[in-house]
Enzyme design. Structure first.
Site, short mmCIF file in Angstrom:
data_model
loop_
_atom_site.label_atom_id
_atom_site.label_comp_id
_atom_site.label_asym_id
_atom_site.label_seq_id
_atom_site.Cartn_x
_atom_site.Cartn_y
_atom_site.Cartn_z
CG ASP A 57 -1.54 1.07 1.17
OD1 ASP A 57 -1.79 2.25 0.30
OD2 ASP A 57 -2.38 1.32 2.04
CB SER A 137 -4.14 13.59 -14.03
OG SER A 137 -5.46 13.68 -14.95
CE1 TYR A 150 -7.43 11.16 -9.74
CE2 TYR A 150 -7.78 12.55 -11.18
CZ TYR A 150 -7.08 11.86 -10.95
OH TYR A 150 -5.84 10.94 -12.50
CE LYS A 154 -3.35 11.80 -10.49
NZ LYS A 154 -2.18 10.60 -10.45
N1 LIG Z 1 -7.09 5.73 -16.47
C1 LIG Z 1 -7.25 7.18 -17.12
O1 LIG Z 1 -7.75 8.08 -17.54
C2 LIG Z 1 -6.24 8.54 -16.35
C3 LIG Z 1 -5.96 9.38 -16.82
C4 LIG Z 1 -4.98 10.34 -15.89
C5 LIG Z 1 -4.36 9.94 -14.80
N2 LIG Z 1 -4.46 8.56 -14.26
C6 LIG Z 1 -3.50 8.24 -13.43
O2 LIG Z 1 -2.71 6.78 -14.08
C7 LIG Z 1 -2.49 6.29 -12.92
C8 LIG Z 1 -2.82 4.40 -13.51
O3 LIG Z 1 -4.35 4.95 -13.23
P1 LIG Z 1 -5.12 3.61 -14.12
O4 LIG Z 1 -6.08 4.28 -14.84
O5 LIG Z 1 -3.55 2.62 -14.80
O6 LIG Z 1 -5.31 2.85 -13.20
P2 LIG Z 1 -6.01 1.19 -12.57
O7 LIG Z 1 -7.46 1.25 -11.66
O8 LIG Z 1 -6.08 0.83 -13.73
O9 LIG Z 1 -4.19 1.14 -12.04
C9 LIG Z 1 -4.44 1.65 -10.30
C10 LIG Z 1 -3.09 0.45 -9.96
O10 LIG Z 1 -3.06 1.36 -8.97
C11 LIG Z 1 -3.62 0.24 -7.53
N3 LIG Z 1 -3.56 0.40 -6.71
C12 LIG Z 1 -4.31 1.05 -6.13
N4 LIG Z 1 -3.83 2.48 -4.78
C13 LIG Z 1 -3.24 2.06 -4.32
C14 LIG Z 1 -2.25 1.55 -3.38
N5 LIG Z 1 -2.67 2.56 -2.41
N6 LIG Z 1 -1.38 1.09 -2.55
C15 LIG Z 1 -0.48 0.02 -4.49
N7 LIG Z 1 -1.20 0.21 -5.73
C16 LIG Z 1 -2.23 0.61 -4.88
C17 LIG Z 1 -4.62 -0.11 -8.05
O11 LIG Z 1 -4.34 -1.67 -7.33
C18 LIG Z 1 -3.83 -0.64 -9.82
O12 LIG Z 1 -3.38 -1.56 -10.03
C19 LIG Z 1 -3.11 6.45 -11.93
O13 LIG Z 1 -2.49 7.53 -11.36
C20 LIG Z 1 -4.25 8.00 -12.34
O14 LIG Z 1 -4.58 9.06 -11.57
C21 LIG Z 1 -5.77 7.72 -15.14
#
Ligand SMILES: NC(=O)c1ccc[n+]([C@@H]2O[C@H](COP(=O)([O-])OP(=O)(O)OC[C@H]3O[C@@H](n4cnc5c(N)ncnc54)[C@H](O)[C@@H]3O)[C@@H](O)[C@H]2O)c1
Length: 246
Positions: A57, A137, A150, A154
């Site tokens: 975590d 983001s 959120y 970021k």
């Molecule tokens: N998908 C989007 O549209 C988007 C856009 C901009 C930024 N992001 C950012 O990209 C990053 C990845 O997002 P994603 O879309 O791949 O999400 P996702 O949910 O597919 O993957 C996120 C991963 O992080 C893990 N996770 C969550 N909390 C955790 C913790 N406390 N400790 C360890 N692991 C943890 C989850 O288990 C998951 O495997 C994030 O920081 C998100 O904010 C995503």
């Protein structure tokens, strides 16, 4: 093999962008620690890419300390750290986000950057080298309504990236950020408040290139910023957004 002999920790690597980054780093020759709260999924990906799984975590100091110690014991050094793990609250009027949700979003998205720095920057400084990449983001640059706290988490990450970059540059450690636009990952419905053709069309209308980002898009950008090709690049927050922030 642009990361030949490099060692890398990727947090949140069991899914979405993090999995794309971990796969690409491994394909380019890096030894990768797949660090994720979802320990089983982390193990599955680690087996696929011949990496190491670590259940963590990233908001918990003792667990981040153990993750860093595990990587340093195994490899002797950590060349690359990708702070990718992140969560969101659902689209909500800002005054209605409850305190526990606020605290968790800030702990996972912001405090984690501090915790990984505490436990990995000393070894990078001692080595005189390192590349840290924070997955922020477009939300931190051009906030959307109802994703308020959120968005702010970021924005914090982007400022932290610049603060870390200027302080760590003399030590040989580079720090950059990626700013993805909405991407095709399991997190996407949480940002959109569901997953319908109408919601998709609404989001796509704000992305000039006309598609969502993909884990491969983020992996390509992460590969560049974490490789020696970017040895003169630090403190940038690179949009991978199909023109959304223009
Ligand atoms: N998908 C989007 O549209 C988007 C856009 C901009 C930024 N992001 C950012 O990209 C990053 C990845 O997002 P994603 O879309 O791949 O999400 P996702 O949910 O597919 O993957 C996120 C991963 O992080 C893990 N996770 C969550 N909390 C955790 C913790 N406390 N400790 C360890 N692991 C943890 C989850 O288990 C998951 O495997 C994030 O920081 C998100 O904010 C995503």
């Amino acid at each position: 093999m642009r990361l030949q002999d490099k060692t890398a920790i990727v947090t949140g690597a069991a899914s979405g962008f993090g999995a794309g980054i971990a796969r690409r780093f491994a394909a380019e020759g890096a030894r990768v620690m797949v660090a994720d709260l979802a320990a089983d999924a982390a193990l599955a990906l680690a087996q696929e890419i011949d990496g190491v799984a670590h259940g963590v975590d990233v908001a918990d100091d003792a667990q981040v300390k153990a993750m860093a110690a595990g990587a340093l014991e195994r490899w002797g050094r950590v060349d690359i750290l990708v702070n990718n793990a992140g969560i969101t609250h659902l689209p909500t009027p800002l005054e209605e986000v409850d305190e526990a949700t606020f605290d968790r979003v800030l702990a996972v998205n912001a405090k984690s950057v501090y915790l990984t720095a505490r436990h990995l920057v000393p070894a990078m400084k001692a080595a005189g080298a390192g590349a840290i990449l924070n997955v922020a983001s477009t939300a931190g640059l051009s906030p959307r309504p109802r994703l308020n706290w959120y968005n702010a988490s970021k924005g914090w990450m982007i400022t932290a990236t610049k603060a870390m970059a200027v302080e760590l540059a003399p030590a040989g450690v580079r720090v950059n950020a990626l700013c993805p636009v909405a991407g095709e990952t399991p997190l996407l419905p949480s940002f959109m408040g569901g997953d319908t053709p109408e919601l998709r069309a609404k989001f796509l209308a704000t992305i000039p290139i006309g598609r969502f980002s993909t884990p491969e898009d983020l992996a390509n950008a992460a590969l560049y910023l974490c490789s020696d090709e970017a040895s003169m690049v630090t403190g940038v927050a690179l949009e991978v957004d199909g023109g959304r922030c223009i």
